[in-house]
Motif scaffolding. Structure first.
Motif, PDB file in Angstrom:
ATOM      1  N   ILE A 678      28.799  43.420  45.263  1.00 19.93           N
ATOM      2  CA  ILE A 678      30.151  42.906  45.076  1.00 19.93           C
ATOM      3  C   ILE A 678      30.745  43.806  44.007  1.00 19.93           C
ATOM      4  O   ILE A 678      30.328  43.754  42.852  1.00 19.93           O
ATOM      5  CB  ILE A 678      30.149  41.443  44.593  1.00 19.93           C
ATOM      6  N   ASN A 679      31.646  44.673  44.412  1.00 23.91           N
ATOM      7  CA  ASN A 679      32.190  45.643  43.458  1.00 23.91           C
ATOM      8  C   ASN A 679      33.608  46.016  43.838  1.00 23.91           C
ATOM      9  O   ASN A 679      33.814  46.757  44.778  1.00 23.91           O
ATOM     10  CB  ASN A 679      31.305  46.887  43.414  1.00 23.91           C
ATOM     11  N   PRO A 680      34.574  45.526  43.099  1.00 21.27           N
ATOM     12  CA  PRO A 680      34.390  44.736  41.889  1.00 21.27           C
ATOM     13  C   PRO A 680      34.574  43.237  42.131  1.00 21.27           C
ATOM     14  O   PRO A 680      35.146  42.809  43.110  1.00 21.27           O
ATOM     15  CB  PRO A 680      35.532  45.234  41.006  1.00 21.27           C
ATOM     16  N   LEU A 681      34.040  42.512  41.124  1.00 23.01           N
ATOM     17  CA  LEU A 681      34.465  41.129  40.928  1.00 23.01           C
ATOM     18  C   LEU A 681      35.390  41.229  39.720  1.00 23.01           C
ATOM     19  O   LEU A 681      35.017  41.836  38.709  1.00 23.01           O
ATOM     20  CB  LEU A 681      33.258  40.244  40.623  1.00 23.01           C
ATOM     21  N   VAL A 693      36.838  41.165  45.195  1.00 26.70           N
ATOM     22  CA  VAL A 693      37.797  41.799  46.096  1.00 26.70           C
ATOM     23  C   VAL A 693      37.134  42.776  47.056  1.00 26.70           C
ATOM     24  O   VAL A 693      37.778  43.277  47.975  1.00 26.70           O
ATOM     25  CB  VAL A 693      38.951  42.502  45.336  1.00 26.70           C
ATOM     26  N   ASP A 694      35.837  43.075  46.845  1.00 24.83           N
ATOM     27  CA  ASP A 694      35.165  44.010  47.750  1.00 24.83           C
ATOM     28  C   ASP A 694      33.681  43.672  47.763  1.00 24.83           C
ATOM     29  O   ASP A 694      33.077  43.507  46.703  1.00 24.83           O
ATOM     30  CB  ASP A 694      35.378  45.454  47.246  1.00 24.83           C
ATOM     31  N   ALA A 695      33.110  43.546  48.956  1.00 24.49           N
ATOM     32  CA  ALA A 695      31.687  43.191  49.032  1.00 24.49           C
ATOM     33  C   ALA A 695      31.060  43.785  50.272  1.00 24.49           C
ATOM     34  O   ALA A 695      31.734  44.014  51.284  1.00 24.49           O
ATOM     35  CB  ALA A 695      31.538  41.669  49.051  1.00 24.49           C
TER      36      ALA A 695
HETATM   37 MG    MG Z   1      34.574  48.553  45.815  1.00 24.16          MG
END
Ligand code: MG
Ligand code: ADP
Length: 702
Positions: A678-681, A693-695
């Motif tokens: 998970i990058n980023p939370l 927002v991205d996983a």
């Molecule tokens: Mg990312």
């Protein structure tokens, strides 16, 4: 519970392959057993000889008259199966297979090893080794030296278990040279049956074992290690050296989390979960074992020093402070007491420097002050032995203090004990009082640093991971039914569903295939939005121009869509994601990866671009308790950022802990997940929920 009594307290031993030839294993084992004073029958088995080392030899174990619990098997590898069958018929309980030519030699040997393991199970006989040294037990009731080495143990309370025979002997020799008594010793080579965790479990049950020293090269069964070693480490110090790197760590990995794992992260997380104190060097481990053996673990990290030479104490101070220990000023009462009792030239600070002429009485006074000072947890006593120093007086002062105090005492004797019998006697008296004696001042600082590390390890709050309300079966089905991309990554929508099911907070998102759908999705989401391109080949979306941030209205979104489709025109299976634009926050990364056995680990660190540059990440085994997740936050080098710096607000740490705990549970619940990123939370000030927002989730393919 491990019942290894037949191994460590056998009532009769036979040496199959005993030999009259000096410097053979069959000769050494028998010589050692007889010399060390084993009180029960020892019988040599030899195909032809009538006698070995003045004892009647028997052609087969079946001809041996007494009951035999334990045998040494020192025969050609191919003969081992037949020997084991005979042993079982004789009622032997454990076989130490010293013979080599097994797994260590390649596939053929490995097959033979599997064969003897199976045979052992069938016959009800436990195997130790093969390709190993053996065991020792200094208990006066058994005086067991069932090993072919040359280093006899003195009775005491440190027990060693080591995979590598060489390392075990180095440790054994160190203890011998430094007057540290030992209890059990086991070096089990290939460890095909009786495992290292089983031996540790046995040591754990033994009242006479106070400290366990462990050397491993690999974890044959990490799950067993965790299950058996953690309860022991909760009761007594387990000090470990792990050499060699793990294949897990070296395996090529495609996610952030994988790439950020160091060679041996897996061992670190396993030891950490168990509460085992890991050492990076053998010397440091042995030095620390000497202190754990004789001294209580300090209650805190504040050390006091007393010395008859200034500069060595300064070295201790430097090393200790660098390592995070405190060398505080003494209490006013302590100083007044010292000023009254010591010569006026003495320095009544910390270190207390009494000058070279200090007598035993002065050492006694200074030590008393340190022991009485409530601001001091441990004392380092440094001394040189100039010709005018009454070293016996120093020993006496230390002995007297040991009897009274429950604080930790460490000695640094900068002397050559071979020069003068009095000096040797002084060192030996101090050691006999249970105070470890080192030559170099740095060693004292290192030892106290490691004891402090241990204190923090044992003081960690123990809590069960909290229950997470999640439909585990539904997620398992979801993962099983999804079709992963060529690299094993789940379709993004499935990733979001799995995370959402475990309550990981996600940005509101909608997926769309066409321009119209994208615009409609944004309408439903509400501006401002973020547009992202999704395709199996797009790993880092922003690198490919696949992320457009802060789109305030339909015009902006439309333009971004057109530009993006242009840029990515050749991309197969291109689709789009519309997300609500999240407010700026602190970007962190939460990851997951396979650790070892069935164990998974969670990673936490600073996210976004920082992650590759700073590599400031921490790992722990899943699932996570709340204190463990909290420890991950404080374990970052840049932990201060989470609390806020220079007028920047900190972030909601409880919310991060919650997210970590949820991800840990997801990982632990689903063996199918190989890696997770998970990058980023985005993390926000207290009160505002974080948002992922991205996983990505990678499914195990093998
Ligand atoms: Mg990312
Ligand atoms: P990738 O990592 O594949 O390049 P991300 O989805 O992580 O793509 O987006 C890149 C960066 O854009 C993120 O690190 C974050 O700073 C920002 N970002 C992405 N989605 C959002 C969002 N919904 N709200 C705010 N910022 C976002």
């Amino acid at each position: 519970m491990a019942d290894l009594d037949a191994l460590f307290f056998p009532k009769g031993i036979a040496i199959i392959g005993a030999s009259a030839k000096p410097l053979t294993i069959g000769n050494r084992v028998m010589t050692n057993l007889l010399r060390y004073g084993y009180p029960h029958p020892v019988h040599p088995v030899h195909p032809k000889a009538d006698e070995v080392l003045d004892r009647k030899a028997y052609p087969s174990i079946l001809d041996v008259p007494d009951d035999i619990d334990l045998v040494h098997v020192i025969v050609r590898n191919s003969l081992v199966p037949k020997v084991l069958e005979d042993c079982a018929a004789k009622g032997v309980k454990v076989a130490i297979v010293n013979a080599s030519g097994f797994r260590e030699t390649g596939e053929e040997g490995a097959a033979l090893e599997r064969q003897i393991v199976e045979l052992g199970h069938e016959l009800g006989i436990r195997l130790f080794g093969p390709n190993c040294q053996g065991v020792m037990n200094s208990d006066p009731s058994v005086k067991l030296y069932s090993n072919f080495t040359f280093a006899q143990m003195n009775p005491g309370h440190v027990s060693i278990v080591a995979q590598g025979g060489g390392v075990a002997e180095v440790i054994n020799n160190y203890f011998g040279m430094n007057g540290i008594g030992q209890r059990f010793y086991a070096s089990n080579g290939n460890a095909c049956d009786i495992s290292i965790p089983e031996i540790i479990e046995y040591y754990g049950q033994d009242d006479q074992t106070h400290v366990i020293v462990l050397h491993v090269e690999s974890f044959a069964d990490p799950d067993e290690f965790l299950e058996k070693v953690a309860p022991v480490a909760a009761k007594k110090p387990v000090l470990a050296l792990k050499s060699g790197s793990t294949p897990e760590g070296a395996r090529a990995v495609s996610s952030h989390t994988g790439g950020l794992m160091a060679q041996d992260t897996t061992s670190d997380v396993l030891f950490d979960k168990c509460g085992v104190l890991r050492f990076a060097s053998l010397a440091e481990l042995c030095e620390a074992a000497a202190a754990f053996n004789g001294q209580p673990v300090p209650r805190g990290n504040r050390i006091g020093m007393v010395t008859n030479a200034g500069s060595p104490a300064i070295i201790v101070t430097d090393e200790a402070v660098k390592a995070g220990l405190k060398v505080p000023d003494l209490a006013p009462e302590s100083k007044a007491f010292l000023a009254d009792k010591l010569q006026s030239i003495a320095s009544v600070a910390n270190p207390i420097d009494m000058m070279a002429t200090a007598s035993g009485a002065e050492f006694s006074v200074s030590l008393q002050a340190l022991m009485d000072d409530p601001g001091i947890d441990a004392a380092v006593i440094c001394f040189m032995t100039p010709f005018f120093v009454d070293t016996a007086g120093i020993a006496q002062a230390i002995e007297a203090q040991v009897a009274k105090t429950d604080k930790t005492l460490i000695a640094v004797a900068m002397t050559n004990p071979d020069e003068k019998p009095e000096w040797r006697e002084t060192v030996e008296r101090v050691r006999a009082a249970g105070v470890p004696v080192y030559y170099f001042p740095e060693a004292a600082a290192r030892v106290l640093t490691n004891m402090d590390r241990f204190r923090r390890l044992t003081e960690r709050p123990r809590q069960a991971p909290p229950a997470i309300e999640a439909d585990r079966e539904a997620v398992a089905r979801l993962l099983a039914e999804a079709t992963p991309g060529p690299d094993g990554f789940l379709p993004p929508a499935v990733t979001s569903q799995a995370l959402a099911a475990y309550g990981v907070p996600l940005a509101e998102e909608r997926r769309a295939a066409t321009r119209d759908e994208v615009l409609a999705a944004a309408e439903a989401t509400g501006y401002p939005v973020v547009l992202k391109a999704e395709a199996p080949s797009l790993v880092h979306k922003s690198d490919a121009g696949g992320v457009a941030l802060g789109l305030a209205d339909a015009d902006a979104l439309g333009a971004a869509f057109d530009a993006m489709t242009d840029r990515l025109s050749g991309t197969a299976d291109l689709a789009f994601l519309v997300q609500r634009q999240a407010a700026p926050g602190l970007e962190v990364i939460i990851g997951g990866a396979h650790a070892a056995g069935s164990q998974k680990m969670v990673m936490f660190g600073l996210g976004g671009v920082h992650v590759e540059v700073l590599k400031d990440v921490v790992f722990k085994l899943a699932p996570l308790s709340e204190p463990e997740a909290t420890e991950m936050l404080s374990g970052l080098r840049s932990a201060a950022l989470l609390d806020g710096v220079r007028g920047q607000p900190g972030v909601d740490k409880a919310a991060l802990v919650d997210a970590l705990v949820r991800v840990g549970r997801l990982l632990a619940d689903h063996p199918a997940i190989a890696e997770l990123d998970i990058n980023p939370l985005l993390a926000y000030p207290p009160g505002a929920a974080p948002v992922a927002v991205d996983a990505r989730i990678k499914i195990a393919t093998d």
